[in-house]
Design an enzyme around this catalytic site. Structure first.
Site, PDB file in Angstrom:
ATOM      1  N   ARG B  27      -3.402   0.045  -2.397  1.00 43.71           N
ATOM      2  CA  ARG B  27      -2.813  -1.009  -3.234  1.00 43.71           C
ATOM      3  C   ARG B  27      -2.486  -0.489  -4.645  1.00 43.71           C
ATOM      4  NH1 ARG B  27      -6.407  -6.126  -3.327  1.00 43.71           N
ATOM      5  NH2 ARG B  27      -6.582  -5.851  -1.074  1.00 43.71           N
ATOM      6  N   ARG B  31      -1.271  -5.659  -8.786  1.00 47.63           N
ATOM      7  CA  ARG B  31      -1.363  -6.559  -9.940  1.00 47.63           C
ATOM      8  C   ARG B  31      -2.144  -6.023 -11.132  1.00 47.63           C
ATOM      9  NH1 ARG B  31      -3.167 -12.213  -7.353  1.00 47.63           N
ATOM     10  NH2 ARG B  31      -4.286 -10.791  -5.968  1.00 47.63           N
ATOM     11  N   ARG B  40       7.239  -8.270 -10.772  1.00 47.44           N
ATOM     12  CA  ARG B  40       6.998  -9.403  -9.883  1.00 47.44           C
ATOM     13  C   ARG B  40       7.478 -10.703 -10.524  1.00 47.44           C
ATOM     14  NH1 ARG B  40       1.624 -11.181  -6.445  1.00 47.44           N
ATOM     15  NH2 ARG B  40       2.218 -13.355  -6.264  1.00 47.44           N
ATOM     16  N   ASP B  77       4.417  -5.958   2.526  1.00 47.17           N
ATOM     17  CA  ASP B  77       3.315  -6.819   2.933  1.00 47.17           C
ATOM     18  C   ASP B  77       2.922  -6.450   4.355  1.00 47.17           C
ATOM     19  OD1 ASP B  77       1.625  -9.155   2.280  1.00 47.17           O
ATOM     20  OD2 ASP B  77       2.572  -9.969   4.071  1.00 47.17           O
ATOM     21  N   TYR B 154      -3.867 -13.366  11.589  1.00 47.23           N
ATOM     22  CA  TYR B 154      -3.104 -14.241  10.696  1.00 47.23           C
ATOM     23  C   TYR B 154      -2.182 -15.165  11.490  1.00 47.23           C
ATOM     24  CZ  TYR B 154      -4.589 -11.448   6.673  1.00 47.23           C
ATOM     25  OH  TYR B 154      -5.329 -10.824   5.701  1.00 47.23           O
TER      26      TYR B 154
END
Lengths: 353, 353
Positions: B27, B31, B40, B77, B154
């Protein structure tokens, strides 16, 4: 107190011979039972239910009345100690516990050190006494506590967490703060469990729900070490009859051997490790409790029976096995499935003894 | 395409000699980087960022520009495949992914089987091509996919889960349904990764975020078996140069040995198992990637350096180690701490080669 009529749980925890494998279910007094939901509704809230001995006793007994289980476990919350330390515990539906005054600095830890949490927990000991009275010796009563590390995670994070950023930040940036907090909690857990034993608990269990999120080294220092302290102190009291101590770290790996070496009588296993592998790791030192995947109870009856058999077979012959789920029973399980589970353990397990 | 100037990641994944341990960070485009947050924000939403090749390329390159890393990993993703299957993916701030049309029955599975998801994923391959161009051969580009089991969780749960009630209910009550779904997903993952390789990915990784919630038997059947299929099919293509395949199951235990036996080149490790123990389990079959606890980056510089050293020391000497965190870097980490991490790996690792 009346003599114990069914003592196979105690015997199995002490690795003594039993005619069949004893069984109880983590979170057996819980939301999957309609009678539990009714009592909880009557109580108004989860904390009121925990803090009212008559109601806590009522729900503790519900699964024992409904199913042919070999133990009752006190209905309570794992966060009673931090609550009594004045951290401002509340529960929001669907969100879990929350502390309004989490632990963030040494001043918070010192404030906690100055509290007398054990004095505020009479409702727990009262519930234990009531349950023992109502059980009338049918099956033993298990008392419990959260592990020091697990209590600390909630106290520092202030709520349920996924990443454990705050407490792990503390662990790596201010280990002395965390160590101080864990010392306070270790002593509180010892006294809390002893008080439960004095009130009538016949076995005790320590739930280390979050030990599995640590690296091996951090686990040994911050989760296992405090639990070892708890075990050592409890053993020093030399209660007669012996009150077996079970330790359970969810998600434990090779550290199972370290857990077994603490001096405890039994270790609990979640469903991700198989019983034969666990037995190889712990040798003959301790009894093993577990470890059916709770989700098996969503399966049809024949699958439940098949999976029960697999767990028994993986443990193999001999005493020292307490059948249980690998984690708490889930709220959407049909209680009729528990009947299938109980019957399967009773039908299949004598062959292993 | 220009020749690769820094190929130590590829060499280490193939267990060839390297002068020092290569490093990238799960990652790494995320963020915690202010420049990521800016892009973003400009994109408007997470999915727009993923689906706009220019923006995905921009954020993929950000950590490579800022830090001296040995690989870029495509920003994307893990749910691109189910999204392209028409399940109605959306993201809510702080809540994670959600599917408006989750998979609940055989009709849903058949509907999915009739889709051509790979055709809807051109934005991914376009991003790969753009990144390769912009990288100009500085470091290799890693492509990736969620594992079939992880994608299925998911798709069946419809969102992030803690108990995995629906998919595990399916596993125990309707295994044939789950198997059918996993077959479709396995084939899709193969084609997806091959398309990324054709577009320019120089290594691929399969993220099995939720394999660790299964019992050993269920893991082997529902998580590992589909990944083995993916590995086998990818190896059949016999690409030159070889595109190393890394498999990563978070929370894996003894099953690490099974994972290593799939034919993959490397396995990723989270921080709960130590490198020496992992090496003992996998022998010399595969390279190992990992495994610093991401929370170490909340510690002071000297703690980061100490913990980096421990990971290197636990792996020991020889090639076959790719330094990484045991899971994705967390959003509250100070990017300056990554500089400390990178420098520590560069300073300490040559001694092990």
């Amino acid at each position: 107190m009346p003599a114990l009529q069914n003592d196979i749980l105690i015997r199995a925890l002490l690795k003594k011979p039993v005619p069949r494998t004893p069984l109880w279910i983590m979170r057996q007094a819980g939301r999957y039972l309609p009678e539990y939901r009714a009592t909880r509704k009557r109580a108004g809230g989860f904390l009121t239910l925990c803090k009212t001995p008559e109601l806590a006793c009522e729900v503790t007994l519900q699964p024992v009345e409904r199913f042919d289980l070999d133990a009752a476990i006190l209905f309570s919350d794992i966060l009673t100690i931090p609550d009594a330390m004045g951290l401002g515990l509340s529960f929001t539906e669907g969100e879990g516990p929350r502390f309004s005054k989490p632990v963030t600095c040494m001043k918070d830890v010192q404030r906690i050190a100055a509290t007398q949490p054990l004095e505020g927990l009479d409702y727990v000991y009262d519930a234990v006494r009531l349950v023992r009275q109502e059980l009338g010796g049918r099956v033993p009563l298990i008392g419990f506590s959260g592990s020091p590390w697990t209590l600390a995670t909630y106290m520092v994070e202030g709520q349920t967490s996924r990443e454990f950023r705050k407490i792990k930040g503390m662990l790596y940036a201010h280990p002395e703060l965390l160590e101080h907090l864990l010392e306070i909690l270790s002593q509180a857990v010892v006294e809390y469990l002893l008080a439960q034993v004095r009130a009538g608990a016949q076995a005790v269990m320590v739930f280390d729900t979050w030990g599995g999120v640590l690296s091996r080294e951090a686990y040994l220092n911050y989760s296992l070490k405090p639990m070892r302290h708890v075990v050592t102190e409890l053993l020093k009291t030399g209660t007669q009859p012996v009150v077996p101590i079970t330790l359970f770290t969810k998600g434990v790996g090779q550290e199972l051997a370290d857990l077994a070496a603490t001096g405890c009588h039994a270790v609990g296993l979640d469903w991700t490790m198989e019983m034969d592998q666990a037995r190889a790791l712990v040798g003959s030192r301790v009894a093993l409790q577990g470890n059916l995947d709770p989700a098996v109870l969503y399966g049809p009856d024949e699958v439940i029976r098949r999976e029960v058999r697999k767990v028994l077979e993986k443990f193999g012959t001999g005493s020292g096995h307490v059948f249980n789920l690998g984690h708490g029973i889930q709220q959407y399980v049909d209680p009729e499935k528990v009947v299938v589970l109980v019957e399967a353990v009773k039908e299949f397990s004598p062959a292993y003894h």
